[in-house]
Design a protein around this motif. Structure first.
Motif, PDB file in Angstrom:
ATOM      1  N   UNK A   9      -2.568  27.983  19.510  1.00 22.45           N
ATOM      2  CA  UNK A   9      -2.261  28.125  18.087  1.00 22.45           C
ATOM      3  C   UNK A   9      -0.774  27.874  17.865  1.00 22.45           C
ATOM      4  N   UNK A  10       0.034  28.448  18.728  1.00 24.38           N
ATOM      5  CA  UNK A  10       1.486  28.264  18.626  1.00 24.38           C
ATOM      6  C   UNK A  10       1.859  26.812  18.893  1.00 24.38           C
ATOM      7  N   UNK A  11       1.246  26.201  19.911  1.00 24.19           N
ATOM      8  CA  UNK A  11       1.575  24.820  20.255  1.00 24.19           C
ATOM      9  C   UNK A  11       1.166  23.847  19.156  1.00 24.19           C
ATOM     10  N   UNK A  12       0.135  24.171  18.409  1.00 25.25           N
ATOM     11  CA  UNK A  12      -0.345  23.272  17.364  1.00 25.25           C
ATOM     12  C   UNK A  12       0.580  23.229  16.153  1.00 25.25           C
ATOM     13  N   UNK A  13       1.434  24.214  16.012  1.00 27.68           N
ATOM     14  CA  UNK A  13       2.326  24.256  14.859  1.00 27.68           C
ATOM     15  C   UNK A  13       3.438  23.229  15.010  1.00 27.68           C
ATOM     16  N   UNK A  14       3.747  22.560  13.942  1.00 27.85           N
ATOM     17  CA  UNK A  14       4.782  21.538  13.951  1.00 27.85           C
ATOM     18  C   UNK A  14       6.135  22.179  13.657  1.00 27.85           C
ATOM     19  N   UNK A  15       7.114  21.939  14.518  1.00 28.40           N
ATOM     20  CA  UNK A  15       8.432  22.541  14.356  1.00 28.40           C
ATOM     21  C   UNK A  15       9.218  21.958  13.187  1.00 28.40           C
ATOM     22  N   UNK A  16       8.838  20.775  12.717  1.00 29.56           N
ATOM     23  CA  UNK A  16       9.601  20.165  11.626  1.00 29.56           C
ATOM     24  C   UNK A  16       9.247  20.768  10.263  1.00 29.56           C
ATOM     25  N   UNK A  17       8.138  21.469  10.177  1.00 28.73           N
ATOM     26  CA  UNK A  17       7.729  22.101   8.927  1.00 28.73           C
ATOM     27  C   UNK A  17       8.458  23.433   8.789  1.00 28.73           C
ATOM     28  N   UNK A  18       8.957  23.713   7.585  1.00 29.79           N
ATOM     29  CA  UNK A  18       9.647  24.973   7.343  1.00 29.79           C
ATOM     30  C   UNK A  18       8.883  25.816   6.323  1.00 29.79           C
ATOM     31  N   UNK A  19       8.882  27.120   6.568  1.00 22.82           N
ATOM     32  CA  UNK A  19       8.289  28.080   5.653  1.00 22.82           C
ATOM     33  C   UNK A  19       9.379  29.100   5.348  1.00 22.82           C
ATOM     34  N   UNK A  20       9.721  29.232   4.102  1.00 22.57           N
ATOM     35  CA  UNK A  20      10.774  30.152   3.668  1.00 22.57           C
ATOM     36  C   UNK A  20      12.089  29.876   4.399  1.00 22.57           C
ATOM     37  N   UNK A  21      12.365  28.619   4.687  1.00 17.00           N
ATOM     38  CA  UNK A  21      13.608  28.232   5.341  1.00 17.00           C
ATOM     39  C   UNK A  21      13.615  28.422   6.843  1.00 17.00           C
ATOM     40  N   UNK A  22      12.498  28.878   7.422  1.00 17.77           N
ATOM     41  CA  UNK A  22      12.399  29.085   8.866  1.00 17.77           C
ATOM     42  C   UNK A  22      11.482  28.034   9.473  1.00 17.77           C
ATOM     43  N   UNK A  23      11.764  27.617  10.704  1.00 17.18           N
ATOM     44  CA  UNK A  23      10.808  26.724  11.374  1.00 17.18           C
ATOM     45  C   UNK A  23       9.445  27.399  11.469  1.00 17.18           C
ATOM     46  N   UNK A  24       8.398  26.614  11.407  1.00 17.56           N
ATOM     47  CA  UNK A  24       7.034  27.153  11.389  1.00 17.56           C
ATOM     48  C   UNK A  24       6.749  28.031  12.609  1.00 17.56           C
ATOM     49  N   UNK A  25       7.244  27.656  13.777  1.00 19.11           N
ATOM     50  CA  UNK A  25       6.983  28.452  14.970  1.00 19.11           C
ATOM     51  C   UNK A  25       7.628  29.839  14.873  1.00 19.11           C
ATOM     52  N   UNK A  26       8.849  29.900  14.362  1.00 15.64           N
ATOM     53  CA  UNK A  26       9.512  31.193  14.194  1.00 15.64           C
ATOM     54  C   UNK A  26       8.797  32.029  13.132  1.00 15.64           C
ATOM     55  N   UNK A  27       8.388  31.400  12.040  1.00 14.15           N
ATOM     56  CA  UNK A  27       7.633  32.099  11.003  1.00 14.15           C
ATOM     57  C   UNK A  27       6.325  32.658  11.568  1.00 14.15           C
ATOM     58  N   UNK A  28       5.654  31.893  12.435  1.00 13.22           N
ATOM     59  CA  UNK A  28       4.409  32.331  13.062  1.00 13.22           C
ATOM     60  C   UNK A  28       4.643  33.599  13.877  1.00 13.22           C
ATOM     61  N   UNK A  29       5.676  33.592  14.715  1.00 18.30           N
ATOM     62  CA  UNK A  29       5.948  34.765  15.540  1.00 18.30           C
ATOM     63  C   UNK A  29       6.336  35.969  14.697  1.00 18.30           C
ATOM     64  N   UNK A  30       7.117  35.769  13.657  1.00 25.23           N
ATOM     65  CA  UNK A  30       7.481  36.887  12.779  1.00 25.23           C
ATOM     66  C   UNK A  30       6.261  37.446  12.051  1.00 25.23           C
ATOM     67  N   UNK A  31       5.386  36.562  11.585  1.00 23.00           N
ATOM     68  CA  UNK A  31       4.179  37.001  10.881  1.00 23.00           C
ATOM     69  C   UNK A  31       3.257  37.787  11.818  1.00 23.00           C
ATOM     70  N   UNK A  32       3.102  37.315  13.049  1.00 25.17           N
ATOM     71  CA  UNK A  32       2.262  38.031  14.014  1.00 25.17           C
ATOM     72  C   UNK A  32       2.880  39.386  14.351  1.00 25.17           C
TER      73      UNK A  32
END
Length: 70
Positions: free
Chosen positions: A24-47
């Motif tokens: 799930x983590x590997x499938x996330x694209x690092x170039x996409x940003x959510x709330x100004x954070x890279x998607x991978x960092x947002x994923x870990x914070x949300x979890x």
């Protein structure tokens, strides 16, 4: 307030799947940003927030059901 007794178990199961499945983590694209954070960092914070909230919910659930009474 605490009528659904299956909620804590389902929530913990979902947290386990989300936290321990690297694809799930590997499938996330690092170039996409959510709330100004890279998607991978947002994923870990949300979890992390979901796991923390489920532990607090389970505490209040058990306290409401009298699990801590001696």
């Amino acid at each position: 307030m605490y009528k659904n007794t299956w909620v804590p178990g389902a929530w913990f199961t979902l947290n386990t799947i989300l936290a321990l499945c690297p694809p799930i983590y590997w499938a996330l694209d690092s170039s996409v940003e959510v709330a100004g954070l890279p998607m991978t960092l947002f994923y870990f914070l949300a979890v992390c927030l979901s796991i923390s909230a489920s532990i607090v919910y389970a505490y209040f659930f058990d306290r409401h059901n009298g699990e801590f009474e001696s």
